[in-house]
Design a protein around this motif. Structure first.
Motif, short mmCIF file in Angstrom:
data_model
loop_
_atom_site.label_atom_id
_atom_site.label_comp_id
_atom_site.label_asym_id
_atom_site.label_seq_id
_atom_site.Cartn_x
_atom_site.Cartn_y
_atom_site.Cartn_z
N VAL A 187 -39.53 33.75 67.59
CA VAL A 187 -39.53 34.90 66.68
C VAL A 187 -40.92 35.03 66.04
CG1 VAL A 187 -38.56 35.88 64.55
CG2 VAL A 187 -37.06 34.80 66.23
N ALA A 188 -41.51 33.91 65.67
CA ALA A 188 -42.81 33.92 65.00
C ALA A 188 -43.91 34.52 65.88
CB ALA A 188 -43.19 32.51 64.56
N GLN A 189 -43.77 34.41 67.18
CA GLN A 189 -44.77 34.99 68.09
C GLN A 189 -44.84 36.51 67.94
OE1 GLN A 189 -43.85 33.70 72.06
NE2 GLN A 189 -44.32 31.56 71.63
N LYS A 190 -43.70 37.16 67.75
CA LYS A 190 -43.67 38.62 67.65
C LYS A 190 -43.60 39.11 66.21
CE LYS A 190 -41.69 39.52 72.17
NZ LYS A 190 -40.65 40.16 72.93
N SER A 191 -42.99 38.32 65.34
CA SER A 191 -42.80 38.73 63.95
C SER A 191 -43.13 37.57 63.01
CB SER A 191 -41.36 39.18 63.74
OG SER A 191 -41.00 40.20 64.64
N PRO A 192 -44.39 37.20 62.91
CA PRO A 192 -44.74 36.01 62.11
C PRO A 192 -44.43 36.14 60.63
CG PRO A 192 -46.72 37.18 62.86
CD PRO A 192 -45.55 37.82 63.55
N ARG A 193 -44.52 37.34 60.07
CA ARG A 193 -44.28 37.52 58.63
C ARG A 193 -42.85 37.15 58.25
NH1 ARG A 193 -47.67 37.50 54.97
NH2 ARG A 193 -46.65 39.07 53.71
N ILE A 194 -41.90 37.49 59.10
CA ILE A 194 -40.49 37.18 58.80
C ILE A 194 -40.33 35.68 58.63
CG2 ILE A 194 -38.14 37.18 59.72
CD1 ILE A 194 -38.92 39.79 61.18
N VAL A 195 -40.88 34.94 59.57
CA VAL A 195 -40.75 33.48 59.54
C VAL A 195 -41.54 32.90 58.36
CG1 VAL A 195 -41.19 31.34 60.82
CG2 VAL A 195 -40.33 33.36 62.02
N GLU A 196 -42.74 33.40 58.12
CA GLU A 196 -43.57 32.90 57.01
C GLU A 196 -42.89 33.10 55.67
OE1 GLU A 196 -47.30 34.93 57.31
OE2 GLU A 196 -47.74 34.06 59.28
N GLU A 197 -42.26 34.25 55.48
CA GLU A 197 -41.59 34.55 54.21
C GLU A 197 -40.33 33.71 54.00
OE1 GLU A 197 -40.74 38.72 53.99
OE2 GLU A 197 -42.86 39.27 54.11
N LEU A 198 -39.67 33.35 55.10
CA LEU A 198 -38.39 32.67 54.99
C LEU A 198 -38.49 31.16 54.97
CD1 LEU A 198 -35.30 32.99 54.88
CD2 LEU A 198 -35.32 32.92 57.38
N LEU A 199 -39.23 30.61 55.91
CA LEU A 199 -39.26 29.15 56.09
C LEU A 199 -40.61 28.57 55.71
CD1 LEU A 199 -37.48 29.04 59.54
CD2 LEU A 199 -36.56 28.16 57.40
N PRO A 200 -40.67 27.50 55.03
CA PRO A 200 -39.60 26.80 54.31
C PRO A 200 -39.51 27.19 52.84
CG PRO A 200 -41.51 25.37 54.42
CD PRO A 200 -41.89 26.69 55.08
N ARG A 229 -34.26 37.64 65.03
CA ARG A 229 -35.16 38.37 64.14
C ARG A 229 -34.34 39.07 63.04
NH1 ARG A 229 -36.63 43.53 64.10
NH2 ARG A 229 -38.58 44.14 63.16
N SER A 230 -33.29 39.77 63.41
CA SER A 230 -32.44 40.44 62.42
C SER A 230 -31.73 39.43 61.53
CB SER A 230 -31.40 41.33 63.11
OG SER A 230 -32.03 42.41 63.74
#
Length: 182
Positions: free
Chosen positions: A58-71, A97-98
């Motif tokens: 997921v981070a490859q296509k949508s890095p902001r989502i992962v950065e905001e959530l984890l950890p 992603r969703s």
């Protein structure tokens, strides 16, 4: 799929088809069975390493989502608990992603696993419902009358941002029995 079945010899295939039976080749039977076993046990097969690989995708296509959530917002353990619960319910986690977006939005209001799972279910609602659409293109549902809905609402347990139906009432509804004390 819970249907009665028989193994037959290859030489009996035509005879069985003429008699109206559905004949499936052995490879398809084994693959279908294996797929069912994997689906039924998917929640036990998903571990921290598997989660990390999925999150990395997921981070490859949508890095902001992962950065905001984890950890910062949720731990890997909390996300893993949500995904395992969804898999236990046989809800697909393909649209990770969703799922991560829903978790990011919901975690501001509560971090209890039942609450987070409920919020993800709501986000995935159309995809979940689509699995239950019949061949005629219709989605058949049961609707409770107002009194039953009020009764159910009165049995909902609330704790912080989480809500869950009381276990005894869940069992009674699913079994079609009146709960004790009502």
């Amino acid at each position: 799929f819970g249907l009665p079945a028989l193994w037959i010899r290859l030489s009996q295939r035509t005879e069985a088809e003429l008699a109206g039976y559905t004949v499936v080749d052995p490879e398809t039977v084994v693959i279908t069975h294996l797929s069912e076993v994997l689906s039924a046990n998917a929640s036990r097969l998903l571990g921290r390493d598997e989660l990390q690989k999925l999150v990395d995708l997921v981070a490859q296509k949508s890095p902001r989502i992962v950065e905001e959530l984890l950890p910062q917002t949720l731990s890997h353990a909390e996300v893993l608990a949500v995904l395992r619960q969804l898999l236990e319910e046989r809800v697909s986690i393909r649209d990770l992603r969703s799922i991560l977006e829903a978790l990011s939005d919901a975690a501001r209001y509560g971090k209890a696993t039942p609450y987070l799972v409920d919020q993800v279910r709501q986000r995935l609602g159309p995809a979940i419902a689509q699995r239950h659409v019949e061949a005629d293109g219709k989605l058949y549902v049961a609707i409770f009358d107002g009194a039953t809905e009020d009764l159910l609402r009165s049995f909902v347990l609330r704790n912080e941002a989480e809500s869950a139906l009381a276990p005894d009432l869940q069992t009674a509804i699913l079994s079609g029995c009146q709960p004790h004390g009502l």
